[in-house]
Design a protein around this motif. Sequence first.
Motif, mmCIF file in Angstrom:
data_model
loop_
_atom_site.group_PDB
_atom_site.id
_atom_site.type_symbol
_atom_site.label_atom_id
_atom_site.label_comp_id
_atom_site.label_asym_id
_atom_site.label_seq_id
_atom_site.Cartn_x
_atom_site.Cartn_y
_atom_site.Cartn_z
ATOM 1 N N MET A 144 0.841 -1.200 0.000
ATOM 2 C CA MET A 144 0.000 0.000 0.000
ATOM 3 C C MET A 144 0.877 1.250 0.000
ATOM 4 O O MET A 144 1.947 1.273 0.585
ATOM 5 N N SER A 145 0.380 2.277 -0.658
ATOM 6 C CA SER A 145 1.079 3.560 -0.713
ATOM 7 C C SER A 145 0.082 4.680 -0.439
ATOM 8 O O SER A 145 -1.137 4.481 -0.489
ATOM 9 N N LEU B 82 -11.058 4.606 -8.721
ATOM 10 C CA LEU B 82 -10.497 5.725 -7.963
ATOM 11 C C LEU B 82 -11.253 5.942 -6.650
ATOM 12 O O LEU B 82 -10.660 6.254 -5.622
ATOM 13 N N ALA B 83 -12.573 5.794 -6.694
ATOM 14 C CA ALA B 83 -13.385 6.037 -5.510
ATOM 15 C C ALA B 83 -13.117 5.024 -4.406
ATOM 16 O O ALA B 83 -13.434 5.283 -3.235
ATOM 17 N N ALA B 84 -12.539 3.867 -4.754
ATOM 18 C CA ALA B 84 -12.223 2.855 -3.746
ATOM 19 C C ALA B 84 -11.020 3.252 -2.887
ATOM 20 O O ALA B 84 -10.765 2.637 -1.846
ATOM 21 N N LEU B 85 -10.273 4.267 -3.298
ATOM 22 C CA LEU B 85 -9.142 4.744 -2.502
ATOM 23 C C LEU B 85 -9.643 5.335 -1.190
ATOM 24 O O LEU B 85 -10.684 5.988 -1.152
ATOM 25 N N ARG B 86 -8.908 5.084 -0.105
ATOM 26 C CA ARG B 86 -9.234 5.743 1.170
ATOM 27 C C ARG B 86 -8.701 7.166 1.125
ATOM 28 O O ARG B 86 -7.628 7.433 0.583
ATOM 29 N N ALA C 188 -3.448 0.750 -3.668
ATOM 30 C CA ALA C 188 -2.428 -0.142 -4.212
ATOM 31 C C ALA C 188 -1.333 0.650 -4.916
ATOM 32 O O ALA C 188 -1.586 1.708 -5.522
ATOM 33 N N ASP C 189 -0.108 0.119 -4.848
ATOM 34 C CA ASP C 189 1.043 0.809 -5.430
ATOM 35 C C ASP C 189 0.838 1.095 -6.916
ATOM 36 O O ASP C 189 1.129 2.199 -7.395
ATOM 37 N N GLU C 190 0.343 0.127 -7.659
ATOM 38 C CA GLU C 190 0.201 0.273 -9.107
ATOM 39 C C GLU C 190 -0.750 1.411 -9.460
ATOM 40 O O GLU C 190 -0.451 2.248 -10.335
ATOM 41 N N LEU C 191 -1.893 1.477 -8.774
ATOM 42 C CA LEU C 191 -2.859 2.538 -9.075
ATOM 43 C C LEU C 191 -2.297 3.902 -8.721
ATOM 44 O O LEU C 191 -2.448 4.867 -9.478
ATOM 45 N N LEU C 192 -1.639 4.013 -7.579
ATOM 46 C CA LEU C 192 -1.093 5.313 -7.184
ATOM 47 C C LEU C 192 0.057 5.732 -8.095
ATOM 48 O O LEU C 192 0.261 6.935 -8.321
#
Length: 245
Positions: A1-2, A56-60, A107-111
């Motif tokens: 996680m990032s 994107l909306a799943a990001l905290r 997740a690292d990939e999405l960020l």
Amino acid sequence: MSVLTLRLAGPLQAWGASARFARRTTESAPTKSGVIGMLAAARGLDRGDDTGLARLAALRFAVRIDQPGTRVRDFQTAHHADTGKPMPLSERYYLADAVFVAAVEGADELLDEIDAALNRPAHAPYLGRRSCPPAHPVRLSLHRTAHLTQALANEPWQAAAWYRRQRRRDATVSLTVLREARPDEADADLLRDQPLSFAAEHRRHALRPVLTTTVQVLNPSAKTAPATRAVPAHDPFAALEEEST
């Protein structure tokens, strides 16, 4: 996680969670819907791309209030282009001279994808409304193996120098954080700004839980105490004692 942190600062900001007719209000801090919308625009997502939005909306989400700013009200008038008749008076609210640090965790990939998009955005970012451009690039830092609170505690205080000087007697400052609550956390407030769709024909938002906490950060404008000079020893009777011996 990032965790990816963003600096949201500009002359004006407007983060509306609700609007009724010609009255457009603003929350006291950036909303998740507004920030996710800015990230979606940077990546070039279409408004009707609900699948891309859901990712994107799943990001905290969390936001730190570094400089709360001042709420201001603006009256706007307009006329119909074809008839020239006046339209209803529009009342809009903004935050002036505010500075926030927003953070998204995932997740690292999405960020990594979002980070790259912010460096070369498909559409220019804005702070809640298109009339509110940021004063600086919004991308701040990418924190690896960190969680929201830790990343926000590690970011330097982003308030303007004139604002920091008001607290120059304090070596550290306590900053308010509005953090998205986890499912196992209770006593959270509910805010309707979890984006489900940005499509013009069916914009939809759900409720999300928000917790209010604080973090301590260093004050780079803290006034250090002046070095104290040693007071020399002085005995007023020393000379008399020397004469008597």
